[in-house]
Design a protein around this motif. Structure first.
Motif, PDB file in Angstrom:
ATOM      1  N   ILE A 295       0.798  -1.206  -0.048  1.00  0.00           N
ATOM      2  CA  ILE A 295      -0.057   0.032  -0.037  1.00  0.00           C
ATOM      3  C   ILE A 295       0.928   1.409   0.038  1.00  0.00           C
ATOM      4  O   ILE A 295       2.188   1.436   0.048  1.00  0.00           O
ATOM      5  N   ASN A 296       0.139   2.420  -0.104  1.00  0.00           N
ATOM      6  CA  ASN A 296       1.068   3.613  -0.185  1.00  0.00           C
ATOM      7  C   ASN A 296       1.978   3.701   0.981  1.00  0.00           C
ATOM      8  O   ASN A 296       1.360   3.850   2.147  1.00  0.00           O
ATOM      9  N   LYS A 297       3.293   3.904   0.798  1.00  0.00           N
ATOM     10  CA  LYS A 297       4.128   3.835   1.917  1.00  0.00           C
ATOM     11  C   LYS A 297       4.358   5.176   2.500  1.00  0.00           C
ATOM     12  O   LYS A 297       4.517   5.324   3.709  1.00  0.00           O
ATOM     13  N   ASN A 298       4.122   6.355   1.710  1.00  0.00           N
ATOM     14  CA  ASN A 298       3.950   7.502   2.686  1.00  0.00           C
ATOM     15  C   ASN A 298       2.919   7.738   3.529  1.00  0.00           C
ATOM     16  O   ASN A 298       3.267   8.159   4.802  1.00  0.00           O
ATOM     17  N   ILE A 299       1.596   7.217   3.222  1.00  0.00           N
ATOM     18  CA  ILE A 299       0.548   7.214   4.242  1.00  0.00           C
ATOM     19  C   ILE A 299       0.867   6.060   5.420  1.00  0.00           C
ATOM     20  O   ILE A 299       0.431   6.569   6.657  1.00  0.00           O
ATOM     21  N   ALA A 300       1.438   5.027   5.114  1.00  0.00           N
ATOM     22  CA  ALA A 300       1.557   3.857   5.947  1.00  0.00           C
ATOM     23  C   ALA A 300       2.522   4.354   6.994  1.00  0.00           C
ATOM     24  O   ALA A 300       2.559   4.143   8.159  1.00  0.00           O
ATOM     25  N   ASP A 301       3.641   5.019   6.556  1.00  0.00           N
ATOM     26  CA  ASP A 301       4.555   5.362   7.361  1.00  0.00           C
ATOM     27  C   ASP A 301       4.028   6.563   8.572  1.00  0.00           C
ATOM     28  O   ASP A 301       4.641   6.400   9.391  1.00  0.00           O
ATOM     29  N   ILE A 302       3.366   7.353   8.075  1.00  0.00           N
ATOM     30  CA  ILE A 302       2.797   8.481   8.723  1.00  0.00           C
ATOM     31  C   ILE A 302       2.049   7.766  10.071  1.00  0.00           C
ATOM     32  O   ILE A 302       1.978   8.217  11.109  1.00  0.00           O
ATOM     33  N   ALA A 350      -3.607  10.682   6.944  1.00  0.00           N
ATOM     34  CA  ALA A 350      -3.347   9.634   7.812  1.00  0.00           C
ATOM     35  C   ALA A 350      -4.126   9.848   9.158  1.00  0.00           C
ATOM     36  O   ALA A 350      -4.649   8.880   9.812  1.00  0.00           O
ATOM     37  N   SER A 351      -4.050  11.028   9.660  1.00  0.00           N
ATOM     38  CA  SER A 351      -4.723  11.353  10.821  1.00  0.00           C
ATOM     39  C   SER A 351      -6.459  11.027  10.794  1.00  0.00           C
ATOM     40  O   SER A 351      -6.917  10.544  11.642  1.00  0.00           O
ATOM     41  N   LEU A 352      -6.804  11.764   9.630  1.00  0.00           N
ATOM     42  CA  LEU A 352      -8.453  11.238   9.313  1.00  0.00           C
ATOM     43  C   LEU A 352      -8.723   9.913   9.400  1.00  0.00           C
ATOM     44  O   LEU A 352      -9.753   9.197   9.786  1.00  0.00           O
ATOM     45  N   ILE A 353      -7.577   9.175   8.637  1.00  0.00           N
ATOM     46  CA  ILE A 353      -8.019   7.564   8.417  1.00  0.00           C
ATOM     47  C   ILE A 353      -7.955   6.939   9.767  1.00  0.00           C
ATOM     48  O   ILE A 353      -8.783   6.163  10.282  1.00  0.00           O
ATOM     49  N   LEU A 354      -7.149   7.354  10.710  1.00  0.00           N
ATOM     50  CA  LEU A 354      -7.127   6.887  12.090  1.00  0.00           C
ATOM     51  C   LEU A 354      -8.230   7.010  12.874  1.00  0.00           C
ATOM     52  O   LEU A 354      -8.695   6.639  13.761  1.00  0.00           O
ATOM     53  N   MET A 355      -8.742   8.498  12.830  1.00  0.00           N
ATOM     54  CA  MET A 355      -9.989   8.873  13.414  1.00  0.00           C
ATOM     55  C   MET A 355     -11.287   8.108  12.830  1.00  0.00           C
ATOM     56  O   MET A 355     -12.318   7.692  13.666  1.00  0.00           O
ATOM     57  N   LYS A 356     -11.059   7.813  11.422  1.00  0.00           N
ATOM     58  CA  LYS A 356     -12.277   7.259  11.177  1.00  0.00           C
ATOM     59  C   LYS A 356     -12.518   5.878  11.710  1.00  0.00           C
ATOM     60  O   LYS A 356     -13.786   5.618  12.133  1.00  0.00           O
TER      61      LYS A 356
END
Length: 453
Positions: A295-302, A350-356
Motif C-alpha cells: 500500500i501507499n508507503k507515505n501514508i502507512a509510514d505516517i 493519515a490522521s483522518l483515516i485513524l480517526m475514522k
C-alpha cells in the motif's frame, strides 16, 4: 495490490509458529501446551478475545506447534465451528473430525471402531442416518456413519440403531457407550489415569449461530467430559454471554451458566517487546502487513508514527489495524498524486483515516466542518503550551492542526515547519480537510459504515 491483509497459509497440524508468527506469541503457545499436558481431569479453556484479536491465527498455529515446537504428547483436533454450524447437531461434526484425526494419527483400530459405532447410535433419527448413508463421502461426519455401517445396508443400519434405542433406554445408554469409547482411546492405566490425551481446538465459536454455539457447549459437557479429553475454545466471552441471554432471557445469570462449561479463561497479550519499547501487537501487525500489501508507503509510514507517538491513536485490536490497511488500499488515486503530496497533506490524511476507524465522533466533526483545534489537542494529549522544548512530534502535530483549524494562532514562518505545506507559503490550506475527504475518503465506505444510519 491487495485491499485486505493476506491470510497466512497455515497447514493445520504440520505448521507451527516458527513459519508464520509475526506477533511473538511462542511463549503463550508453550504455556497452553504445558497446561493441557499437566492436567488429567477434563478441562475447557476459553481463549477469550474480541473479533480480530488474532485468536483464530493463534489456534491454527498452535495445533501443530503443540507437538512440533512444544514437544507435547496430546493429539490436537482442530474443529472450525463456524464452518460446521449448518449441522443440526454439533456432535456430528465433533465426532467426524475426531474420527478423521484418529485415522490420520494411526490410532488403534478397535478403539476407533468403538467411537464410530457409539457415535452412530447417538444419531438415532432414522431420517438423518438414511440421509447420511445416501450422501456418503460428502463430509467427514457422513464418513463416520458410513464406516459404522460397515457392510450393512441402509435399512439394516436403521433397524439395528432403532432396536438399540428400544432396548437400551435410548440416548442415556448411547451416551455412556460413547464416553466408554472415548475413555478407551485415552488408554488409562490401572489407576484410571489417562496415558493418552486429546485436545479439541474449537475455533470461530463466536461467529456461529447462537443455538449451535450453546448446543456445542452442552455436547462437550455431556458427551466428552472424560479424563484426558480437553477443549480449547476460540471465543469472545462477552458475545457468548449475550448469546446465553438471547436464548434464556435477561434474567438468567449468564456468567454462572458459562461457568458450568468453562474451566479456565486465557487471553492473548496485547503487547510484545519490540524495537526497545513496548508496542501493541496490532502495530507490529500493521507494519508487517503494510509491506506485504504494497500500500501507499507515505501514508502507512505516517500512520506508524502517529500510533507509536500518540497513545490516543493506537490500535485497540488487530481488526482495527486491518480496517486501516484496507482504507489506505482503497484510496482512489488514479494520478498517483498522493506520492507527490507535501507532508502536511499526507499527515492530515493519515490522521483522518485513524480517526475514522478509532475515533468516529471526531471524524464526523471533520466531515461536518465542526472540528476544532481544541478537539484534536485534547484527544492526542498535547501540552497546554507547545514550545521548542516540547517533543518533536508534539510540535509537528501542533503546527499542522493549528495551520488547518486555527491559522491565526500559528507562526507562519516557524523554522523547519513551514515546508510541510510546500509552496503554499503563507496562504494556509484552509480547505485541506474538505479536499482530502472529497478526494479520498468520502467516495468509498466499508460496508458496515455504509449501512450505519
Amino acid at each position: 495490490m491487495r485491499i485486505t491483509p493476506p491470510h497466512a497459509d497455515i497447514d493445520i497440524y504440520s505448521d507451527g509458529f516458527a513459519k508464520h508468527d509475526i506477533l511473538s506469541r511462542e511463549r503463550e503457545s508453550r504455556n497452553l501446551s504445558e497446561l493441557v499436558e499437566n492436567i488429567d481431569e477434563p478441562l475447557v479453556i476459553a481463549l477469550d478475545g474480541a473479533w480480530g484479536s488474532g485468536k483464530s491465527f493463534f489456534l491454527k498455529c498452535w495445533v501443530g506447534a503443540h507437538k512440533i515446537e512444544n514437544k507435547g504428547k496430546a493429539t490436537t483436533i482442530y474443529f472450525d465451528a463456524f464452518e460446521n454450524d449448518f449441522l443440526d447437531d454439533p456432535l456430528i461434526g465433533l465426532t467426524g473430525v475426531l474420527a478423521d484425526r484418529m485415522e490420520k494419527a494411526k490410532k488403534p483400530k478397535d478403539a476407533l471402531a468403538m467411537v464410530k459405532t457409539a457415535a452412530a447410535k447417538l444419531w438415532r433419527p432414522a431420517l438423518r442416518i438414511g440421509l447420511a448413508m445416501g450422501t456418503a463421502g460428502a463430509s467427514e461426519a457422513v464418513g463416520v456413519v458410513a464406516d459404522a455401517a460397515l457392510e450393512r445396508t441402509e435399512d439394516e443400519l436403521i433397524e439395528q440403531v432403532n432396536a438399540f434405542w428400544e432396548k437400551e433406554d435410548g440416548k442415556r445408554a448411547a451416551m455412556a457407550e460413547f464416553r466408554a469409547a472415548l475413555v478407551k482411546l485415552t488408554e488409562p492405566d490401572d489407576d484410571g489415569v489417562p496415558t493418552k490425551k486429546f485436545v479439541f481446538v474449537v475455533d470461530e465459536l463466536d461467529r456461529c449461530r447462537p443455538d449451535f454455539a450453546l448446543d456445542l457447549l452442552e455436547v462437550m459437557k455431556h458427551f466428552f467430559f472424560v479424563p484426558g479429553v480437553h477443549f480449547v475454545l476460540g471465543v469472545n466471552i462477552k458475545e457468548l454471554l449475550n448469546t446465553v441471554r438471547s436464548r434464556y432471557g435477561d434474567r438468567v445469570d449468564a456468567e454462572t451458566y458459562l461457568q458450568k462449561f468453562v474451566s479456565v479463561s486465557l487471553t492473548l497479550p496485547d503487547r510484545s517487546g519490540y524495537r526497545g519499547y513496548p508496542n501493541s501487537v496490532a502495530t507490529k501487525y500493521f507494519e508487517e502487513m503494510s509491506r506485504k500489501m504494497d500500500i501507499n508507503k507515505n501514508i502507512a509510514d505516517i500512520v506508524i508514527v502517529l500510533i507509536t507517538e500518540f497513545p490516543a491513536f493506537r490500535f485497540q485490536s488487530i481488526r482495527q489495524a486491518q480496517r486501516v490497511l484496507t482504507e489506505i488500499a482503497l484510496i482512489a488515486d488514479p494520478k498517483k498524486s498522493i506520492k507527490n503530496n507535501v507532508y502536511g497533506y499526507n499527515y492530515t490524511l493519515a490522521s483522518l483515516i485513524l480517526m475514522k476507524h478509532g475515533k468516529p465522533d471526531l471524524f464526523r466533526k471533520a466531515v461536518s466542518a465542526e472540528l476544532a483545534y481544541e478537539d484534536i489537542s485534547r484527544f492526542i494529549g498535547l501540552p497546554a503550551s507547545v514550545t521548542e522544548e516540547s517533543t518533536f512530534h508534539s510540535q509537528v502535530a501542533d503546527y499542522a492542526w493549528r495551520s488547518l483549524l486555527a491559522p491565526d494562532t500559528v507562526d507562519k514562518n516557524k523554522k523547519g515547519f513551514r515546508s510541510m505545506w510546500g509552496g503554499l507559503g503563507s496562504n494556509w490550506p484552509e480547505d485541506v480537510i474538505e479536499n482530502l475527504l472529497n478526494d479520498y475518503l468520502n467516495p468509498i465506505a466499508l460496508i458496515d459504515e455504509a449501512l450505519t444510519p
